[in-house]
Design a protein around this motif. Structure first.
Motif, PDB file in Angstrom:
ATOM      1  N   ILE A  25       0.879  -1.166   0.000  1.00 49.37           N
ATOM      2  CA  ILE A  25       0.000   0.000   0.000  1.00 49.37           C
ATOM      3  C   ILE A  25       0.917   1.217   0.000  1.00 49.37           C
ATOM      4  O   ILE A  25       1.963   1.210   0.654  1.00 49.37           O
ATOM      5  CB  ILE A  25      -0.950   0.002   1.220  1.00 49.37           C
ATOM      6  N   ASN A  76       3.558  -2.532   9.920  1.00 44.32           N
ATOM      7  CA  ASN A  76       3.811  -1.854  11.189  1.00 44.32           C
ATOM      8  C   ASN A  76       2.481  -1.685  11.938  1.00 44.32           C
ATOM      9  O   ASN A  76       1.566  -1.038  11.428  1.00 44.32           O
ATOM     10  CB  ASN A  76       4.444  -0.486  10.874  1.00 44.32           C
ATOM     11  N   GLY A  78       1.644   0.196  14.166  1.00 48.87           N
ATOM     12  CA  GLY A  78       1.304   1.601  14.432  1.00 48.87           C
ATOM     13  C   GLY A  78       0.299   2.139  13.425  1.00 48.87           C
ATOM     14  O   GLY A  78      -0.587   2.923  13.770  1.00 48.87           O
ATOM     15  N   LEU A 130       1.671  13.631   0.169  1.00 49.67           N
ATOM     16  CA  LEU A 130       0.339  13.588   0.794  1.00 49.67           C
ATOM     17  C   LEU A 130       0.274  12.639   1.986  1.00 49.67           C
ATOM     18  O   LEU A 130      -0.817  12.296   2.473  1.00 49.67           O
ATOM     19  CB  LEU A 130      -0.714  13.187  -0.251  1.00 49.67           C
ATOM     20  N   LYS A 131       1.435  12.208   2.467  1.00 51.00           N
ATOM     21  CA  LYS A 131       1.443  11.304   3.625  1.00 51.00           C
ATOM     22  C   LYS A 131       0.959  12.020   4.883  1.00 51.00           C
ATOM     23  O   LYS A 131       1.069  13.226   4.994  1.00 51.00           O
ATOM     24  CB  LYS A 131       2.861  10.795   3.869  1.00 51.00           C
ATOM     25  N   LYS A 155      -4.740   0.571  13.638  1.00 54.24           N
ATOM     26  CA  LYS A 155      -5.897   1.484  13.660  1.00 54.24           C
ATOM     27  C   LYS A 155      -7.011   1.014  12.741  1.00 54.24           C
ATOM     28  O   LYS A 155      -8.113   1.552  12.776  1.00 54.24           O
ATOM     29  CB  LYS A 155      -5.456   2.879  13.235  1.00 54.24           C
TER      30      LYS A 155
HETATM   31  C1  LIG Z   1       2.181   3.648   5.171  1.00 53.20           C
HETATM   32  C2  LIG Z   1       1.408   4.726   4.388  1.00 53.20           C
HETATM   33  C3  LIG Z   1       0.552   4.029   3.304  1.00 53.20           C
HETATM   34  C4  LIG Z   1       0.475   5.459   5.378  1.00 53.20           C
HETATM   35  O1  LIG Z   1      -0.316   6.382   4.653  1.00 53.20           O
HETATM   36  P1  LIG Z   1      -0.610   7.835   5.245  1.00 53.20           P
HETATM   37  O2  LIG Z   1      -1.596   8.489   4.331  1.00 53.20           O
HETATM   38  O3  LIG Z   1       0.665   8.538   5.475  1.00 53.20           O
HETATM   39  O4  LIG Z   1      -1.254   7.467   6.660  1.00 53.20           O
HETATM   40  P2  LIG Z   1      -2.457   8.202   7.404  1.00 53.20           P
HETATM   41  O5  LIG Z   1      -2.297   9.673   7.326  1.00 53.20           O
HETATM   42  O6  LIG Z   1      -3.759   7.668   6.912  1.00 53.20           O
HETATM   43  O7  LIG Z   1      -2.148   7.697   8.889  1.00 53.20           O
HETATM   44  C5  LIG Z   1      -3.148   7.269   9.759  1.00 53.20           C
HETATM   45  C6  LIG Z   1      -2.486   6.971  11.102  1.00 53.20           C
HETATM   46  O8  LIG Z   1      -1.626   5.839  11.004  1.00 53.20           O
HETATM   47  C7  LIG Z   1      -0.455   6.053  11.802  1.00 53.20           C
HETATM   48  N1  LIG Z   1       0.721   6.064  10.932  1.00 53.20           N
HETATM   49  C8  LIG Z   1       0.827   6.472   9.635  1.00 53.20           C
HETATM   50  N2  LIG Z   1       2.064   6.294   9.164  1.00 53.20           N
HETATM   51  C9  LIG Z   1       2.763   5.746  10.193  1.00 53.20           C
HETATM   52  C10 LIG Z   1       4.104   5.318  10.342  1.00 53.20           C
HETATM   53  N3  LIG Z   1       4.982   5.408   9.334  1.00 53.20           N
HETATM   54  N4  LIG Z   1       4.489   4.808  11.529  1.00 53.20           N
HETATM   55  C11 LIG Z   1       3.622   4.709  12.556  1.00 53.20           C
HETATM   56  N5  LIG Z   1       2.339   5.112  12.475  1.00 53.20           N
HETATM   57  C12 LIG Z   1       1.916   5.609  11.325  1.00 53.20           C
HETATM   58  C13 LIG Z   1      -0.591   7.380  12.488  1.00 53.20           C
HETATM   59  O9  LIG Z   1      -1.110   7.168  13.763  1.00 53.20           O
HETATM   60  C14 LIG Z   1      -1.578   8.078  11.597  1.00 53.20           C
HETATM   61  O10 LIG Z   1      -2.358   8.999  12.307  1.00 53.20           O
HETATM   62  P3  LIG Z   1      -1.761  10.470  12.663  1.00 53.20           P
HETATM   63  O11 LIG Z   1      -1.119  11.027  11.425  1.00 53.20           O
HETATM   64  O12 LIG Z   1      -2.987  11.210  13.108  1.00 53.20           O
HETATM   65  O13 LIG Z   1      -0.774  10.231  13.773  1.00 53.20           O
HETATM   66  C15 LIG Z   1       2.342   5.769   3.752  1.00 53.20           C
HETATM   67  O14 LIG Z   1       3.142   6.359   4.757  1.00 53.20           O
HETATM   68  C16 LIG Z   1       3.284   5.236   2.677  1.00 53.20           C
HETATM   69  O15 LIG Z   1       2.935   5.254   1.483  1.00 53.20           O
HETATM   70  N6  LIG Z   1       4.497   4.780   3.062  1.00 53.20           N
HETATM   71  C17 LIG Z   1       5.503   4.302   2.119  1.00 53.20           C
HETATM   72  C18 LIG Z   1       5.171   2.939   1.602  1.00 53.20           C
HETATM   73  C19 LIG Z   1       5.090   1.922   2.730  1.00 53.20           C
HETATM   74  O16 LIG Z   1       5.922   1.867   3.604  1.00 53.20           O
HETATM   75  N7  LIG Z   1       4.012   1.118   2.666  1.00 53.20           N
HETATM   76  C20 LIG Z   1       3.768   0.091   3.673  1.00 53.20           C
HETATM   77  C21 LIG Z   1       4.362  -1.202   3.263  1.00 53.20           C
HETATM   78  S1  LIG Z   1       3.928  -2.451   4.488  1.00 53.20           S
END
Ligand SMILES: CC(C)(COP(=O)(O)OP(=O)(O)OC[C@H]1O[C@@H](n2cnc3c(N)ncnc32)[C@H](O)[C@@H]1OP(=O)(O)O)[C@@H](O)C(=O)NCCC(=O)NCCS
Length: 151
Positions: free
Chosen positions: A34, A70, A72, A40-41, A76
């Protein structure tokens, strides 16, 4: 996931199995990668995409999703450690940390009474040299190691 005609996120699912200790083969899904476009993260798009795609996965009748991630972020959206469901990660010694291995039932109770080993589907295995050849098609970037990153 699109915004104003631009791709800003994606998720995918693949079918796989749990090899149950009692000899059964339990069909499940795995998930990922994902991703949300970097600028936009942390704006809620990732959680919205995850929850929407899990709803769609449930509509296919799948019973559970298991994958590496993760807690974290995925906690949720209802994921828990797969060990709490009695499911082990393939090729991981019993004394190793398995906190990266997560599970969510899409049908409540789907994994009740089941213990066994989860298998990553073949489609997720790639050859390093194929990845390197593919990456050469993009401008070079420095590989970073950030918190929560597995590889
Ligand atoms: C992981 C990913 C999809 C999350 O998407 P995002 O749009 O940034 O996440 P959201 O804004 O919806 O986050 C929702 C909640 O999840 C948690 N969260 C999000 N990213 C997190 C991280 N890297 N570590 C811990 N908690 C995290 C937070 O609690 C967040 O709420 P908050 O911002 O109010 O604290 C995005 O960071 C991404 O594309 N990462 C790179 C690719 C990757 O690592 N994918 C996962 C492979 S398993």
């Amino acid at each position: 996931m699109e915004q104003d005609g631009n791709l800003i996120g994606q998720n995918m699912f693949m079918r796989t199995i749990i090899e149950a200790d009692d000899g059964r083969t339990i069909p499940v899904l795995t998930m990922g990668p994902i991703g949300i476009t970097p600028e936009l993260k942390r704006k809620g798009y990732g959680k919205a995409l995850l929850d929407y795609s899990l709803e769609k996965a449930a509509e296919t009748g799948a019973g559970a999703v298991l994958f590496e991630g993760n807690i974290g972020f995925y906690g949720k959206s209802g994921f828990d450690y797969a060990g709490r469901f009695g499911i082990r990660y393939h090729d991981l010694p019993e004394d190793e940390d398995a906190s990266f291995f997560l599970c969510k039932e899409l049908i409540p109770g789907y994994l009740d009474g089941i213990t066994g080993v989860y298998q990553t589907p073949q489609g997720y295995y790639v050859k390093d040299e194929d990845v390197e050849a593919f990456d050469k098609g993009f401008p070079p970037r420095k590989k970073l190691k950030l918190p929560g990153q597995i590889f």
